[in-house]
Design a protein around this motif. Structure first.
Motif, PDB file in Angstrom:
ATOM      1  N   HIS A 149       1.806   9.330   7.018  1.00  0.00           N
ATOM      2  CA  HIS A 149       1.399   8.140   6.276  1.00  0.00           C
ATOM      3  C   HIS A 149      -0.073   8.205   5.871  1.00  0.00           C
ATOM      4  CE1 HIS A 149       4.904   5.626   8.172  1.00  0.00           C
ATOM      5  NE2 HIS A 149       5.312   6.465   7.222  1.00  0.00           N
ATOM      6  N   GLU A 150      -0.885   8.739   6.770  1.00  0.00           N
ATOM      7  CA  GLU A 150      -2.307   8.871   6.450  1.00  0.00           C
ATOM      8  C   GLU A 150      -2.508   9.825   5.279  1.00  0.00           C
ATOM      9  OE1 GLU A 150      -6.519  10.049   8.676  1.00  0.00           O
ATOM     10  OE2 GLU A 150      -4.639   9.967   9.809  1.00  0.00           O
ATOM     11  N   LEU A 151      -1.744  10.944   5.315  1.00  0.00           N
ATOM     12  CA  LEU A 151      -1.844  11.892   4.205  1.00  0.00           C
ATOM     13  C   LEU A 151      -1.356  11.260   2.900  1.00  0.00           C
ATOM     14  CD1 LEU A 151      -0.622  15.234   5.844  1.00  0.00           C
ATOM     15  CD2 LEU A 151      -2.953  14.626   5.183  1.00  0.00           C
ATOM     16  N   GLU A 152      -0.256  10.470   2.996  1.00  0.00           N
ATOM     17  CA  GLU A 152       0.222   9.792   1.798  1.00  0.00           C
ATOM     18  C   GLU A 152      -0.813   8.815   1.267  1.00  0.00           C
ATOM     19  OE1 GLU A 152       3.886   8.010   2.974  1.00  0.00           O
ATOM     20  OE2 GLU A 152       5.097   9.692   2.234  1.00  0.00           O
ATOM     21  N   ALA A 155      -3.460  10.810  -0.266  1.00  0.00           N
ATOM     22  CA  ALA A 155      -2.969  11.341  -1.539  1.00  0.00           C
ATOM     23  C   ALA A 155      -2.955  10.260  -2.616  1.00  0.00           C
ATOM     24  CB  ALA A 155      -1.564  11.927  -1.353  1.00  0.00           C
ATOM     25  N   GLY A 156      -2.562   9.031  -2.203  1.00  0.00           N
ATOM     26  CA  GLY A 156      -2.567   7.931  -3.157  1.00  0.00           C
ATOM     27  C   GLY A 156      -3.963   7.608  -3.654  1.00  0.00           C
ATOM     28  N   ARG A 157      -4.910   7.571  -2.681  1.00  0.00           N
ATOM     29  CA  ARG A 157      -6.299   7.301  -3.081  1.00  0.00           C
ATOM     30  C   ARG A 157      -6.842   8.420  -3.950  1.00  0.00           C
ATOM     31  NH1 ARG A 157      -6.620   5.371   2.321  1.00  0.00           N
ATOM     32  NH2 ARG A 157      -7.564   7.335   3.027  1.00  0.00           N
ATOM     33  N   LEU A 158      -6.483   9.663  -3.576  1.00  0.00           N
ATOM     34  CA  LEU A 158      -6.944  10.806  -4.364  1.00  0.00           C
ATOM     35  C   LEU A 158      -6.353  10.763  -5.768  1.00  0.00           C
ATOM     36  CD1 LEU A 158      -8.476  13.470  -4.549  1.00  0.00           C
ATOM     37  CD2 LEU A 158      -6.467  14.632  -3.616  1.00  0.00           C
ATOM     38  N   GLU A 159      -5.059  10.430  -5.839  1.00  0.00           N
ATOM     39  CA  GLU A 159      -4.425  10.351  -7.148  1.00  0.00           C
ATOM     40  C   GLU A 159      -5.048   9.250  -7.992  1.00  0.00           C
ATOM     41  OE1 GLU A 159       0.057   9.764  -9.078  1.00  0.00           O
ATOM     42  OE2 GLU A 159      -0.239   9.888  -6.899  1.00  0.00           O
ATOM     43  N   ALA A 160      -5.347   8.093  -7.326  1.00  0.00           N
ATOM     44  CA  ALA A 160      -5.993   7.002  -8.057  1.00  0.00           C
ATOM     45  C   ALA A 160      -7.385   7.411  -8.537  1.00  0.00           C
ATOM     46  CB  ALA A 160      -6.085   5.757  -7.167  1.00  0.00           C
ATOM     47  N   ALA A 161      -8.117   8.134  -7.632  1.00  0.00           N
ATOM     48  CA  ALA A 161      -9.453   8.597  -8.020  1.00  0.00           C
ATOM     49  C   ALA A 161      -9.386   9.601  -9.165  1.00  0.00           C
ATOM     50  CB  ALA A 161     -10.155   9.215  -6.809  1.00  0.00           C
TER      51      ALA A 161
END
Length: 558
Positions: A149-152, A155-161
């Motif tokens: 979940h932390e990686l997800e 990943a979500g924050r990275l994708e948003a960034a």
């Protein structure tokens, strides 16, 4: 290992499912698991067992009788529906002597789930250690889940960034493309300006020879002209005046024309211009003027502003052959401003003059080229294509901007002029010597590099009574005894070590009492005139304008 140590190790462990149809087995296992401090959920049917399997279950303890009551396909479907990180342990207690569960069935169960088999009867310690090992394995799965979940989340924050930065980069690319397009357009217009300015400079010299020759013929004839010659000279003058008008528009576009900028009360000036337009516009044109009471003063050349307005009005009238509405409005604005995206590169206080018509409008292609010299959509003989180019050149040279807006109905042409920091003042009318006074007994030095212009101008001045010496450059003039002259008439654009403006500065330092009259129709930097104490006359000049400038220079010299 005693129960107390196991209990402390399993504190806050979570739920344990217990499915044992035989009551004796159920009570024995319930007591054992309760001693470990585990929260126990007892299932009484296969369906209840299926429904309760979930992420919050640490372990399922089932007996052989419970497995017999479960359908293998249904249990397989439930276990396969777990999340990817989850593989819930199942501890199955089977009778080593009963043989009711065949090995093939257990092999299938082992392929679809995390099954551990314990044969009964077994020791209490073995059962406790098996429970503990299963719970430890489940806790590792929880750790994997949390990490997953932390990686997800990362990943979500990275994708948003990445998406945010991609949008920023797209905006930057678009902005750079826009700026590059504007820069390319500015360079293209500047190149056209240099070309048209150079052509206008040579054309002005030709016109000066023509107008000077026409005037010289009239002077030499002493007014005794045959009607045929009079008509011919009149035609020459009209053609020369028309050519001068064209060159002034070219130079205005090229921004090489000296401007007589003053602090202008724009509100009063536009009101006076509107009165003139109301008297001259056809009745089919409904003219409207919209001015705020607090309109700022601007720094501008009144004559060139009037020419720009008349050029815009002419274009607007041509766009409304059947009549329409022409609106002239002005307002104060501090740039940059969101309502004026065309002026994003300007900063500070400006007055925006906008003239809108309800005519045919412009296509995008026409609007892109409308400010270019000689560009016109009119039929042959109806226009020169220099009207809007004069508007553009005047606005840029005044420190402002001109722009075109394609409206839903008609077209709007805007002029941005910088606000003046000075106070509008009414200057006293200067005393101008009469043109009829002539130039008798005035000793003049004429500095002109064009031989035809120098010859014509020299003869013209001599015919008016002046004594004239001609030099072809500032370098040649500096070698003369300048004390013998009363006034210097000098061109601006000349070859040699200095041009006319630099020559004037040299004279003000070494011969401060010698007045100077500069003449030119083309200048690389018209703003250089502003700091000079010299008269200026624009080529091609009329003899009356030249006499007036020479008279002022001599009259007001130290």
């Amino acid at each position: 290992m005693n129960a107390e140590s196991i209990q402390s190790d399993l504190s806050n462990a979570g739920l344990v499912l217990l499915f044992a149809p035989v009551q004796g087995d159920l009570h024995a296992l319930d007591r054992l698991l309760a001693e470990l401090g585990l929260e126990i959920v007892i299932c009484s049917s296969p369906q209840q067992f299926y429904d309760r399997i979930g992420e919050d279950v640490l372990l399922a303890v089932v007996t052989e009788q419970a497995l017999v009551s479960c359908r293998a396909e249904e249990l397989e479907n439930v276990l396969r529906s777990q999340p990817q990180w989850s593989d819930m342990p199942l501890l199955a207690l089977v009778d080593s002597e009963g043989g009711r569960v065949d090995s093939g069935r257990f092999d299938r169960l082992a392929s679809i789930g995390n099954f551990m088999l314990l044969e009964t009867p077994t020791s209490r310690q073995v059962l406790l250690m098996s429970v503990r090992a299963a719970i430890r394995a489940r806790r590792l799965q929880y750790a994997v889940r949390d990490h997953w979940h932390e990686l997800e989340s990362h990943a979500g924050r990275l994708e948003a960034a990445v998406q945010e930065r991609t949008l920023e980069l797209e905006h930057e690319v678009q902005e750079r493309s826009r700026i590059q397009a504007e820069l390319d357009e500015a360079r293209r217009l500047e190149s056209l300006g240099r070309l048209t300015g150079g052509v206008a400079h040579d054309f002005n010299n030709l016109l000066q020879v023509i107008t000077g020759g026409e005037t010289l013929i009239r002077l030499l004839q002493g007014g005794r002209l045959a009607p045929q010659m009079e008509r011919a000279l009149d035609s020459i003058r009209r053609a020369a005046d028309h050519g001068a008008s064209l060159t002034q528009r070219l130079l205005a576009y090229a921004r090489r024309q000296p401007l007589s900028a003053v602090t202008l009360d724009l509100s009063s000036h536009l009101a006076a211009t509107a009165d003139l337009l109301l008297r001259t516009l056809e009745c089919r044109i409904d003219f409207q003027l919209r001015l705020p009471p607090d309109l700022w003063a601007v720094d501008a050349d009144p004559a060139q502003l009037d020419a720009a307005i008349l050029n815009i009005v002419g274009n607007a009238c041509d766009a409304m052959p059947e009549g329409g509405t022409l609106t002239m409005a002005a307002h104060n604005v501090n740039l940059p401003a969101p309502e004026l995206p065309e002026a994003r590169q300007l900063k500070g206080d400006y007055v925006c003059l906008m003239m809108s018509d309800s005519g045919e409008g412009m296509s995008e292609q026409v609007a892109d080229h409308a400010f270019e010299p000689f560009f016109t959509t009119k039929s042959a003989g109806r226009g020169t294509g220099l009207g809007l180019s004069q508007v553009y050149g005047f606005a840029i040279q005044s420190g402002g901007l001109a722009f075109i807006r394609r409206e839903a109905i008609g077209t709007t042409i805007g002029l941005l002029l910088p606000r003046s920091a000075a106070v509008v003042a009414v200057a006293p009318a200067p005393v101008v010597p009469s043109a009829s006074a002539g130039l008798e007994d005035i000793r003049m030095l004429c500095v002109e590099d064009d031989p035809a212009v120098a010859s014509t101008t020299g003869e013209l001045l001599r015919s008016l009574g002046a004594s004239v010496v001609v030099a072809d450059s500032a370098d040649a003039a500096m070698k003369l005894d300048l004390s013998q002259f009363d006034v210097v008439l000098s061109d601006v654009m000349m070859p040699g070590s200095m041009d006319g403006i630099e020559f004037t500065r040299w004279l003000s330092e070494f011969h401060p009492s010698l007045p100077v009259v500069l003449c030119s129709g083309y200048m690389l930097d018209p703003h250089r005139l502003q700091s000079l104490k010299a008269e200026f006359v624009r080529k091609p000049y009329r003899i009356a304008d030249l006499i007036a400038s020479i008279g002022r220079a001599v009259a007001f010299s130290p």
